[in-house]
Enzyme design. Structure first.
Site, PDB file in Angstrom:
ATOM      1  N   ASP A 136       0.883  -1.055   0.011  1.00 56.88           N
ATOM      2  CA  ASP A 136      -0.131  -0.031  -0.030  1.00 56.88           C
ATOM      3  C   ASP A 136       0.946   1.273   0.075  1.00 56.88           C
ATOM      4  OD1 ASP A 136      -2.461   1.179   0.126  1.00 56.88           O
ATOM      5  OD2 ASP A 136      -2.256   1.720   2.109  1.00 56.88           O
ATOM      6  N   ASP A 139       2.525   1.577  -3.827  1.00 56.54           N
ATOM      7  CA  ASP A 139       1.921   1.788  -5.082  1.00 56.54           C
ATOM      8  C   ASP A 139       1.964   3.345  -5.580  1.00 56.54           C
ATOM      9  OD1 ASP A 139       0.219   2.902  -2.977  1.00 56.54           O
ATOM     10  OD2 ASP A 139      -1.380   1.563  -3.444  1.00 56.54           O
ATOM     11  N   ARG A 144       4.384   7.511  -9.026  1.00 51.34           N
ATOM     12  CA  ARG A 144       5.305   8.543  -9.422  1.00 51.34           C
ATOM     13  C   ARG A 144       6.764   8.238 -10.020  1.00 51.34           C
ATOM     14  NH1 ARG A 144       3.437   9.625  -4.110  1.00 51.34           N
ATOM     15  NH2 ARG A 144       4.949   8.719  -3.258  1.00 51.34           N
ATOM     16  N   HIS A 158      -8.222   3.763  -2.409  1.00 51.17           N
ATOM     17  CA  HIS A 158      -9.111   4.055  -1.518  1.00 51.17           C
ATOM     18  C   HIS A 158     -10.128   2.932  -1.177  1.00 51.17           C
ATOM     19  CE1 HIS A 158     -10.691   7.101   1.392  1.00 51.17           C
ATOM     20  NE2 HIS A 158     -11.871   6.487   0.934  1.00 51.17           N
ATOM     21  N   ASP A 161      -8.489   0.088   0.424  1.00 49.60           N
ATOM     22  CA  ASP A 161      -8.313  -0.030   1.880  1.00 49.60           C
ATOM     23  C   ASP A 161      -9.504  -0.052   2.906  1.00 49.60           C
ATOM     24  OD1 ASP A 161      -5.516   0.750   1.590  1.00 49.60           O
ATOM     25  OD2 ASP A 161      -6.257   3.007   1.527  1.00 49.60           O
TER      26      ASP A 161
END
Length: 424
Positions: A136, A139, A144, A158, A161
């Site tokens: 998590d 990622d 980036r 999201h 999660d």
């Protein structure tokens, strides 16, 4: 010209104007239909704003700053190929947690402890939590690194999660040896507490435009603590958490005698509740103070879940704990993912459209004792329909965002185009 002819010309002129107005309306409707072709969940204004969205966030956790983030950076820079999509990393972590949850479902179908506890499932669950936490954190850095950051990645992360929240809660409940039959309040605290802190963090980001995780937070210390709890259970068993050893050795000299000894499990739940309430109240106060009390209206889905669980017949938790958990978690996932979608697309979060809550609220209104085994089929249908709808909605939203941004969900676009060139 006779008066009759004048009237006829006036009527014809009026009819021409009406025809032109109808044609204009038809052309406008046709253009609107064409512009929204292929989109169901994304409105025109959402499609205009999504490509401009920029994520802003900050994790103040010392554990994250000094250990978790550097570890994730090393793994991304030296162990992760640039061809791996960030969402692939995210979903891989969730698969480990789902596998752990499936194993716990097999050995603890109704959240009842076994006489001979298979300790390895707690070791696996602890490892799964640490793997999920690491992936998590990876990622976003992978996004980036490959230049593939997008609102889709934020929404996808999201959503995963949110799904993982209930899995982590079940891991805590089973690891502590709690049961709905004897520890219903503790179980409810471990289920709805994470729901609350997650929802309010999303709610804060919705209004402020920035996700700020405090120095002690769920994604860092909470997940690490849950993993440690699982490893302790693997070594010492759930009997350790059912004992009062910590209270007897460290707290009893400082606690008044009229307070009964607290189990180790009770102390864990108490610490979690204090942390959750502290963060939730602090965030709610700051947002309401800055943006007005009207912002609290968008917390209604969360409080609707909590109030409905309080008024609903407790026999649902005792007879069908898994189904009941899946219903509440599905309603939670629907609300927080919709709020995040509205955030990244600059839309209004409409409480009235949370229609999936309606059946649960109706069940909460049924007097206690009237819900029995005959209603279990209704709960099963409700749960199945809810999660089928969520899966359909999530797939549709991902597809629409991919089409809008001209990206792929599990593939980096440049890599996909290069593969197509090689094939050609």
């Amino acid at each position: 010209m006779c008066p009759a002819n004048k009237e006829i010309k006036i009527e014809r002129g009026t009819m021409d104007v009406q025809v032109e107005t109808l044609n204009e309306r038809f052309r406008n409707n046709l253009m609107a239909t064409e512009s929204s072709a292929g989109y169901f969940f994304l409105s025109s204004s959402a499609r205009n704003y999504l490509p401009k969205y920029q994520y802003a966030g900050e994790d103040r956790s010392l554990l994250y700053i000094h250990i978790l983030s550097p570890l994730a950076a090393v793994l991304v820079n030296h162990c992760t190929p640039s061809s791996v999509a960030p969402n692939t990393i995210t979903i891989t972590g969730l698969m480990f947690m789902i596998a752990s949850y499936a194993i716990m479902c097999y050995y603890y179908p109704v959240l009842q402890p076994l006489s001979e506890e298979p300790s390895w499932i707690f070791a696996f669950h602890g490892c799964a939590m640490l793997i999920y936490q690491t992936l998590d954190n990876m990622d976003g850095k992978q996004a980036r690194k490959t230049g593939s950051s997008s609102p889709l990645g934020l929404l996808f992360d999201h959503g995963c999660d949110a799904v993982n929240t209930i899995i982590g809660s079940i891991g805590w409940i089973i690891g502590l040896g709690l049961t709905p039959q004897h520890d219903l309040i503790e179980c409810a605290a471990l289920i709805f507490g994470p729901f609350m802190v997650f929802y309010i963090a999303t709610w804060e980001e919705f209004y402020t435009g920035k996700l700020v995780l405090p120095i002690i937070n769920g994604p860092s210390e909470g997940v690490a603590g849950g993993a440690i709890l699982s490893f302790v259970t693997c070594i010492l068993g759930t009997s350790f958490w059912q004992s009062t050893s910590i209270f007897d050795q460290f707290l009893s000299p400082w606690i008044p005698e009229f307070i009964p000894p607290l189990r180790n499990a009770d102390l864990q739940v108490l610490c979690a509740v204090i942390g959750i309430l502290n963060e939730s109240i602090d965030k709610s106060h700051k947002v309401a103070k800055k943006y007005g009390l009207k912002t609290l209206v968008t917390q209604l889905p969360l409080w609707g879940l909590i109030i409905a669980s309080s008024f609903a017949d407790t026999s649902m938790w005792l007879r069908m704990p898994r189904i009941t958990l899946h219903i509440f978690s599905g309603l939670f996932v629907e609300s927080v993912t919709q709020m995040m979608l509205d955030h990244i697309s600059n839309q209004t979060f409409c409480v009235r459209r949370r229609w999936v809550l309606a059946p649960l609220l109706l069940l909460a209104l049924i007097p206690r004792g009237m819900i029995g085994p005959k209603t279990d089929t209704i709960l099963l249908i409700y749960c199945t329909t809810l999660w089928t709808f969520l899966l359909f909605k999530f797939c549709m939203v991902v597809h629409e965002i991919c089409c809008l941004l001209n990206i792929f969900c599990f593939e980096i676009k440049n890599n996909m185009e290069n593969k197509r060139r090689k094939i050609a």
